[in-house]
Design an enzyme around this catalytic site. Structure first.
Site, PDB file in Angstrom:
ATOM      1  N   SER A 135       0.782  -1.122   0.148  1.00  0.00           N
ATOM      2  CA  SER A 135      -0.010  -0.061  -0.115  1.00  0.00           C
ATOM      3  C   SER A 135       0.839   1.268  -0.056  1.00  0.00           C
ATOM      4  O   SER A 135       1.658   1.523  -1.027  1.00  0.00           O
ATOM      5  CB  SER A 135      -0.917   0.013   1.189  1.00  0.00           C
ATOM      6  OG  SER A 135      -1.828   0.885   1.193  1.00  0.00           O
ATOM      7  N   ASN A 180      -0.551  -4.610  -3.448  1.00  0.00           N
ATOM      8  CA  ASN A 180      -1.622  -3.623  -3.536  1.00  0.00           C
ATOM      9  C   ASN A 180      -1.149  -2.155  -3.332  1.00  0.00           C
ATOM     10  O   ASN A 180      -1.425  -1.257  -2.765  1.00  0.00           O
ATOM     11  CB  ASN A 180      -2.489  -3.996  -2.060  1.00  0.00           C
ATOM     12  CG  ASN A 180      -2.706  -5.415  -1.873  1.00  0.00           C
ATOM     13  OD1 ASN A 180      -2.072  -6.247  -1.292  1.00  0.00           O
ATOM     14  ND2 ASN A 180      -3.963  -5.782  -2.200  1.00  0.00           N
ATOM     15  N   HIS A 238      -7.400  -6.142  -0.017  1.00  0.00           N
ATOM     16  CA  HIS A 238      -6.292  -5.232   0.177  1.00  0.00           C
ATOM     17  C   HIS A 238      -5.430  -5.770   0.973  1.00  0.00           C
ATOM     18  O   HIS A 238      -4.209  -5.483   0.574  1.00  0.00           O
ATOM     19  CB  HIS A 238      -6.808  -3.976   0.827  1.00  0.00           C
ATOM     20  CG  HIS A 238      -5.685  -2.936   0.562  1.00  0.00           C
ATOM     21  ND1 HIS A 238      -5.205  -2.172  -0.605  1.00  0.00           N
ATOM     22  CD2 HIS A 238      -4.921  -2.285   1.471  1.00  0.00           C
ATOM     23  CE1 HIS A 238      -4.320  -1.407  -0.310  1.00  0.00           C
ATOM     24  NE2 HIS A 238      -3.988  -1.215   1.005  1.00  0.00           N
TER      25      HIS A 238
END
Length: 275
Positions: free
Chosen positions: A105, A129, A250
């Site tokens: 992320s 992700n 996620h």
């Protein structure tokens, strides 16, 4: 093995150390170094399944991102470039000349920035992700969330719903993730989220120059770090490969750890472009 508040990886005997510039980390195993950077609101324990699996053959270094876990904050107006510079200082502090680098992320954005700017210092890069060139609606939504986080206490339930979807509320990894979000430093979280919200296009045009093995992995149901983003980055990078894990969202490294670990192990075996 995952845990939320203690500073020890259960069963591994590893406790956090701190660099000269205030970054907390754990280091386990021997071999080529592999640096792991978590996402916004998390802490290095989020990588526990990967540390356990990959430290058998690699020197794994999991770090707390600035303003998270036990790491010092960056300035409140820090941008993605400042987080990338932080990583460079970390590598210098640990005397790491050439590393494998994986980020999740926000950590993926940092890893991508490092791959774009650190040259041969990055042996391989993996984005789990990761976001890439959000469309106008997605960009407006994430910037609005960043503004809200900066103005008041962080929302916990919203991220959990986006990250896991419905029906995961009783899973251990769900409760662990909730506990990490609830205990994150509010100022550190706001700073990182603002950099995350504005950082998806900062290094996006640089992938054609990244010659190392580049892995782009996400879940098929991730609404923000979409499969389309992973596939587009893989096409742009000369040694790019995309993996889409069906039925996951996620937090794939927690919800599908065996699959993620196998993909990472394969990535760690690959070499870059031949001259």
């Amino acid at each position: 093995m995952l845990q939320s508040e203690r500073t020890e990886f259960t069963g591994l005997g590893a406790r956090r150390a701190r660099t000269a510039h205030g970054t907390a980390y754990v280091e386990i195993g021997h071999g080529e170094p592999l640096v792991l950077i978590h996402g916004v609101g998390m802490r290095l324990e989020a990588w526990t399944p990967q540390v356990v699996a990959l430290s058998a053959r690699h020197r794994v270094i999991a770090v707390d991102m600035p303003g998270h876990g036990e790491s010092d904050r960056l300035d409140a107006d820090a941008k993605l470039e400042d987080f990338v510079a932080w990583l460079g200082v970390l590598l210098d502090d640990l005397k790491l000349d050439r590393v494998n680098l994986a980020g999740h992320s926000m950590g993926a954005l940092i890893a991508g920035g490092a791959a774009a700017t650190f040259g041969a210092r990055i042996r391989r890069v993996a984005l789990l992700n990761g976001v890439y060139l959000r469309d106008a609606d997605a960009k407006a939504a994430v910037i609005a969330r960043a503004r809200t986080i900066g103005e008041r206490a962080a929302d916990v339930d919203g991220p959990l719903k986006r990250w896991f979807g419905e029906g995961s509320e009783t899973a251990p990894f769900y409760e662990l993730t909730r506990s990490w979000l609830q205990t994150v430093d509010p100022e550190g979280y706001a700073t990182a989220y603002n950099a995350f919200a504005h950082g998806d296009n900062v290094y996006a045009a640089r992938w054609p120059q990244v010659r190392c093995p580049a892995l782009f992995l996400t879940g098929s149901e991730d609404p923000n770090s979409t499969p389309e983003m992973a596939l587009a980055m893989a096409v742009a990078a000369p040694c790019g490969r995309a993996h889409i894990i069906e039925g996951h969202r996620h937090m794939v490294n927690l919800t599908a750890p065996d699959t993620v670990n196998a993909i990472l192990a394969d990535w760690l075996s690959r070499e870059g472009e031949k001259s």
